[in-house]
Design a protein around this motif. Structure first.
Motif, mmCIF file in Angstrom:
data_model
loop_
_atom_site.group_PDB
_atom_site.id
_atom_site.type_symbol
_atom_site.label_atom_id
_atom_site.label_comp_id
_atom_site.label_asym_id
_atom_site.label_seq_id
_atom_site.Cartn_x
_atom_site.Cartn_y
_atom_site.Cartn_z
ATOM 1 N N GLY A 1 0.813 -1.206 0.000
ATOM 2 C CA GLY A 1 0.000 0.000 0.000
ATOM 3 C C GLY A 1 0.849 1.261 0.000
ATOM 4 O O GLY A 1 2.035 1.236 0.322
ATOM 5 N N THR A 2 0.216 2.364 -0.339
ATOM 6 C CA THR A 2 0.919 3.644 -0.400
ATOM 7 C C THR A 2 0.743 4.430 0.887
ATOM 8 O O THR A 2 1.701 4.793 1.557
ATOM 9 C CB THR A 2 0.419 4.472 -1.594
ATOM 10 O OG1 THR A 2 0.628 3.739 -2.810
ATOM 11 C CG2 THR A 2 1.174 5.799 -1.681
ATOM 12 N N VAL A 3 -0.529 4.673 1.267
ATOM 13 C CA VAL A 3 -0.795 5.546 2.407
ATOM 14 C C VAL A 3 -0.492 4.863 3.733
ATOM 15 O O VAL A 3 0.185 5.431 4.592
ATOM 16 C CB VAL A 3 -2.253 6.043 2.367
ATOM 17 C CG1 VAL A 3 -2.574 6.846 3.626
ATOM 18 C CG2 VAL A 3 -2.489 6.897 1.126
ATOM 19 N N SER A 4 -0.986 3.637 3.939
ATOM 20 C CA SER A 4 -0.764 2.970 5.224
ATOM 21 C C SER A 4 0.726 2.754 5.478
ATOM 22 O O SER A 4 1.209 2.931 6.603
ATOM 23 C CB SER A 4 -1.517 1.639 5.283
ATOM 24 O OG SER A 4 -1.041 0.745 4.290
ATOM 25 N N ARG A 5 1.457 2.374 4.445
ATOM 26 C CA ARG A 5 2.900 2.152 4.621
ATOM 27 C C ARG A 5 3.607 3.474 4.912
ATOM 28 O O ARG A 5 4.521 3.534 5.747
ATOM 29 C CB ARG A 5 3.475 1.503 3.358
ATOM 30 C CG ARG A 5 4.941 1.112 3.465
ATOM 31 C CD ARG A 5 5.297 0.089 2.398
ATOM 32 N NE ARG A 5 4.821 0.482 1.076
ATOM 33 C CZ ARG A 5 5.515 1.261 0.236
ATOM 34 N NH1 ARG A 5 6.701 1.717 0.590
ATOM 35 N NH2 ARG A 5 5.024 1.561 -0.949
#
Length: 371
Positions: free
Chosen positions: A120-124
């Motif tokens: 993922g982009t945001v959670s990571r």
């Protein structure tokens, strides 16, 4: 303090009306009022809800919990609701939906917890880079996964994995309002270390005799009070469940199983489900009968029946997107030709130049998109 000690909430409402007037807007062109307010404080905005991170916790190896202090534009949240959180990553604003796990706190902060997807982009990004002082943008709270004005004498909460977040919010809300009825909480996780709020739940269980807490660890048979995936036998820990108001959130298999059981018992009206992911019905066209053309990138793929967002990603494109379930509208794109089907409503549209949500739209024959 949401905005500034000098203003207060009432004072900020007056200042916001003044700054949002046509005269001030014209004088602030071409950049706009918010551009200049941001030079004073990154939290200040005429209409946008911005929040500063005031605390970061890692309750499990694969999650991150943020305590946020919103600015004066925040209108509050009810337990169980969610927000669309936006953060700038490499110069691009990315948006995702997160449940508000903590509401109504005396210090004005709220809490969100993200389960980290390695791809993922945001959670990571939040797990690796969120620090005190980071400013994010929020929507106002949304959603109907909330407590009614009159709560019945038994509330049954069922969650799995990261679905614990909105359910935990409901539990906190019930206890905060002094609820005197029975609460039964069933949670499904792979192992004890995967339960995000395990320590807090243990303390609440010990302090509240009317709370019944039962875990099932699907990766460790025999380790919990329950075993395996959700099934009717597990409801033995919730006698009288048919009369309870039940909330379920978690993997699709858990929610589908609960929905089928409640429907079979004729009590589906007493079940509320919160879906983090979208269960897509089969699109109206037969896969392989058309092509999806991405005009700006010059790429074309054979329709495989999935949503336009998934097919664009499979083609190597990276369109802006957020919730992947038709809520945030981040993936809206112009459909320049062809026909598409909305996978939730079944509605088919073939109007050239219309804007479509990639995550909840599938092709009907040949389609061209401005991507």
């Amino acid at each position: 303090m949401a905005v500034t000690p000098a203003f207060g909430r009432a004072g900020w409402r007056y200042v916001r009306r003044m700054l949002g007037s046509g005269v001030v807007t014209a004088l602030a062109g071409p950049h706009g009022v918010d551009r200049y307010l941001g030079l004073v404080s990154p939290l200040w905005s005429v209409g946008e809800v911005r929040a500063v991170v005031v605390g970061v916790a890692h309750r499990t190896a694969r999650s991150v919990t943020l305590s946020l202090r919103p600015n004066g534009n925040w209108e509050g949240a009810r337990p169980g609701q969610f927000v669309r959180l936006a953060v700038e990553i490499d110069g691009v604003r990315r948006t995702r939906c997160f449940s508000v796990a903590g509401t109504g706190r005396a210090d004005g902060t709220i809490e969100i917890t993200a389960k980290v997807n390695p791809a993922g982009t945001v959670s990571r990004y939040l797990k690796e880079h969120a620090r005190r002082g980071l400013v994010v943008v929020l929507s106002q709270a949304e959603g109907e996964f909330v407590l009614p004005p009159a709560v019945p004498g038994h509330v049954l909460l069922i969650s799995g994995g990261s679905g614990i977040t909105p359910v935990m919010s409901l539990l906190r809300g019930l206890l905060a309002q002094g609820y005197h009825g029975r609460i039964t909480f069933l949670h499904y996780a792979f192992a004890p270390g995967d339960v995000i709020y395990r320590d807090e739940l243990a303390a609440l269980d010990e302090a509240n005799p009317r709370l019944t807490l039962a875990y099932s660890y699907t990766g460790l048979p025999g380790a919990g009070r329950l075993d395996g995936r959700f099934r009717r036998e597990h409801l033995a820990v919730a006698p009288g469940y048919a009369d309870a108001l039940t909330y379920v959130c978690g993997p699709a298999s858990l929610m589908d199983a609960a929905g089928a059981l409640w429907a079979a018992d004729g009590i589906a009206d007493r079940l509320l489900i919160e879906r983090f992911t979208l269960a897509l019905p089969v699109p109206g066209s037969t896969p392989g009968t058309g092509e999806v053309r991405f005009a700006r990138s010059g790429r074309t793929v054979r329709d495989d029946g999935r949503t336009l967002l998934e097919q664009a990603e499979a083609a190597g494109l990276r369109p802006e997107h957020g919730c992947r379930m038709g809520v945030c509208h981040s993936c809206t794109t112009v459909q320049s030709a062809g026909a598409v089907r909305h996978v939730l409503t079944g509605a088919v549209s073939a109007e050239p130049g219309q804007r479509v949500q990639l995550c909840v739209t599938a092709p009907c024959g040949d389609v061209e998109l401005d991507l």
